[in-house]
Design a protein around this motif. Structure first.
Motif, PDB file in Angstrom:
ATOM      1  N   CYS A 315       1.053  -1.061   0.072  1.00 41.98           N
ATOM      2  CA  CYS A 315      -0.061   0.035   0.124  1.00 41.98           C
ATOM      3  C   CYS A 315       0.800   1.403   0.187  1.00 41.98           C
ATOM      4  CB  CYS A 315      -0.781  -0.070   1.102  1.00 41.98           C
ATOM      5  SG  CYS A 315      -2.323  -1.324   1.215  1.00 41.98           S
ATOM      6  N   SER A 325      -4.130   7.794  -2.665  1.00 41.09           N
ATOM      7  CA  SER A 325      -4.384   6.965  -1.490  1.00 41.09           C
ATOM      8  C   SER A 325      -5.036   5.617  -1.737  1.00 41.09           C
ATOM      9  CB  SER A 325      -5.431   7.783  -0.437  1.00 41.09           C
ATOM     10  OG  SER A 325      -5.917   6.910   0.596  1.00 41.09           O
ATOM     11  N   ALA A 327      -6.821   3.989   0.330  1.00 44.11           N
ATOM     12  CA  ALA A 327      -7.980   3.871   1.104  1.00 44.11           C
ATOM     13  C   ALA A 327      -9.203   3.373   0.163  1.00 44.11           C
ATOM     14  CB  ALA A 327      -8.232   5.084   1.551  1.00 44.11           C
ATOM     15  N   GLY A 328      -9.965   2.285   0.288  1.00 36.97           N
ATOM     16  CA  GLY A 328     -11.154   1.922  -0.376  1.00 36.97           C
ATOM     17  C   GLY A 328     -10.636   1.001  -1.239  1.00 36.97           C
ATOM     18  N   CYS A 329      -9.485   0.402  -1.538  1.00 36.61           N
ATOM     19  CA  CYS A 329      -8.939  -0.482  -2.340  1.00 36.61           C
ATOM     20  C   CYS A 329      -9.819  -1.919  -2.071  1.00 36.61           C
ATOM     21  CB  CYS A 329      -7.533  -0.859  -2.442  1.00 36.61           C
ATOM     22  SG  CYS A 329      -6.877  -2.001  -3.283  1.00 36.61           S
ATOM     23  N   THR A 332      -7.849  -7.014  -0.988  1.00 34.78           N
ATOM     24  CA  THR A 332      -7.366  -7.278   0.495  1.00 34.78           C
ATOM     25  C   THR A 332      -6.366  -8.398   0.749  1.00 34.78           C
ATOM     26  OG1 THR A 332      -9.008  -8.559   1.003  1.00 34.78           O
ATOM     27  CG2 THR A 332      -9.585  -6.194   1.136  1.00 34.78           C
ATOM     28  N   ALA A 341      -8.482  -2.151   5.530  1.00 35.76           N
ATOM     29  CA  ALA A 341      -8.547  -0.651   5.743  1.00 35.76           C
ATOM     30  C   ALA A 341      -7.802  -0.051   6.674  1.00 35.76           C
ATOM     31  CB  ALA A 341     -10.166  -0.450   6.116  1.00 35.76           C
ATOM     32  N   GLN A 342      -7.465  -0.598   7.714  1.00 33.61           N
ATOM     33  CA  GLN A 342      -6.643  -0.013   8.721  1.00 33.61           C
ATOM     34  C   GLN A 342      -5.211   0.354   7.975  1.00 33.61           C
ATOM     35  OE1 GLN A 342      -7.110  -2.574  11.956  1.00 33.61           O
ATOM     36  NE2 GLN A 342      -8.830  -1.372  12.851  1.00 33.61           N
ATOM     37  N   GLN A 344      -4.464   0.314   4.871  1.00 35.45           N
ATOM     38  CA  GLN A 344      -4.634   1.294   3.811  1.00 35.45           C
ATOM     39  C   GLN A 344      -4.721   2.838   4.377  1.00 35.45           C
ATOM     40  OE1 GLN A 344      -8.434   0.466   1.790  1.00 35.45           O
ATOM     41  NE2 GLN A 344      -7.625  -1.508   1.246  1.00 35.45           N
ATOM     42  N   GLU A 345      -5.232   3.031   5.411  1.00 38.03           N
ATOM     43  CA  GLU A 345      -5.221   4.158   6.130  1.00 38.03           C
ATOM     44  C   GLU A 345      -3.826   4.829   6.582  1.00 38.03           C
ATOM     45  OE1 GLU A 345      -6.854   6.351  10.274  1.00 38.03           O
ATOM     46  OE2 GLU A 345      -7.649   4.451   9.664  1.00 38.03           O
ATOM     47  N   ALA A 348      -1.771   5.785   3.506  1.00 37.14           N
ATOM     48  CA  ALA A 348      -2.514   6.943   3.108  1.00 37.14           C
ATOM     49  C   ALA A 348      -2.029   8.100   3.932  1.00 37.14           C
ATOM     50  CB  ALA A 348      -3.835   7.061   2.949  1.00 37.14           C
TER      51      ALA A 348
END
Length: 353
Positions: A315, A325, A327-329, A332, A341-342, A344-345, A348
């Motif tokens: 990521c 970013s 985020a939202g990919c 997984t 999601a964490q 990815q955050e 980002a």
């Protein structure tokens, strides 16, 4: 055997360096560290014929922890041994110091630098010039930190899911250093040279052996990365330095915060000297530990990344190369949606700096 897929912040004192050299060689196997560099720091995947040979010999092309240890001791020990041997003069000169002198005067510049380094500090990451275009041609060059969980494939899947398909290939060999990859007389180095000479690339990501990234950044990592960078630029590409991560428990008496501080500062310094991209994987690990301590980023051996760790690195690489970013990919890597999601955050977060 190679795969080619084309803690308490405690500072080591000077009089302990000889002991550290012996302890760390035993602790770190592939990604071993000897002692900090004396450098005063500033601030879907393609396969080659060589990889097919590796796959035929190892079936899966991946090694268990025990197999990695055997491979690392046979392939990667020479560099670590030379690092340890090279400490003799320094050790003899420091051996006569009293503990009081070591406490007050014997601290290296890296000790103070590592204390000042904050993993939460903003990193002014260089943006690709030019920006990544359509279906970029990207090559990863590294050792088992790269091929564990197949980081290049994870990166490729993330990019594809985010609407940026890329031709991603890799050249990896267990325990290898950038010095070996840059050596045209080396078996794998010759493959790297041929690929850089015969093909054009948009990005080439270089991952150094942790030993050299920690203890020989100026003496070994920088010259090798510079040599490869020249070839990468001649091949039309941009170089990216992948900053790897400390072992989970640090190394000997050096806790992971100290080890990661040195790795981070050295990777930043090399990328600045080359004016290259920096993929701050190790800093990402430390930020994730702070924000989401429940996520296990290391494999059972405590050195190589878990799937979560590789996904985080993928990521971060995506954020750096595409300046977007993750985020939202939707991809997984079979992690649960909340964990992905964490991660990815965390990745980002580097774009907001």
């Amino acid at each position: 055997m190679h795969t080619v897929k084309q803690k308490n912040n405690r500072r080591p004192k000077t009089y302990l360096k000889n002991i550290l050299c012996l302890v760390l060689a035993a602790v770190l196997f592939l990604a071993g560290c000897s002692s900090p560099s004396s450098w005063n720091k500033n601030a879907a995947s393609g396969r080659t014929n060589a990889q097919n040979s590796e796959d035929n010999s190892s079936n899966s092309g991946k090694l268990s922890s025990d197999e990695k240890s055997e491979q690392d001791s046979s392939n990667g020990q020479s560099g670590e041994d030379s690092d340890s041997d090279g400490q003799s003069d320094e050790d003899s000169s420091s051996g006569g110091q009293s503990s009081e002198n070591s406490d007050s005067d014997g601290q290296s510049s890296e000790d103070s630098n590592s204390e000042e380094f904050s993993f939460s500090q903003p990193l002014a990451l260089k943006a690709p010039e030019p920006a990544a275009g359509e279906n970029p041609h990207i090559l990863f060059v590294g050792n088992s930190h790269t091929y564990t969980n197949d980081l290049p494939v994870i990166f490729s899947e993330i990019a594809g899911a985010m609407g940026h398909p890329a031709d991603v290939q890799e050249i990896t060999a267990g325990a290898y250093t950038l010095t070996q990859f840059a050596d045209e007389t080396d078996e794998v180095g010759s493959v790297v040279n041929q690929r850089l000479t015969d093909e054009t690339w948009d990005f080439v990501i270089l991952q150094e052996n942790t030993n050299d990234a920690f203890s020989a950044a100026e003496e070994a990592m920088l010259p090798a990365a510079s040599s490869l960078d020249e070839k990468i630029r001649a091949a039309g590409g941009q170089t990216g330095i992948l900053m790897t991560w400390t072992p989970k428990d640090g190394a000997g008496i050096m806790d992971r915060e100290y080890v990661q501080s040195i790795l981070a500062q050295n990777a930043i310094a090399v990328s600045e000297r080359l004016d290259s991209l920096l993929i701050p994987g190790g800093v990402g690990f430390m930020r994730c530990l702070e924000q989401y301590p429940q996520i296990e980023l290391w494999d059972e051996d405590g050195m190589h990344p878990s799937l979560e760790g590789s996904y985080l690195a993928g990521c971060i690489a995506y954020a750096v190369i595409f300046r977007e970013s993750p985020a939202g990919c939707s991809y997984t890597a079979e992690l649960n949606a909340e964990t992905a999601a964490q991660l990815q955050e965390v990745a980002a977060g580097f774009l907001a700096e």
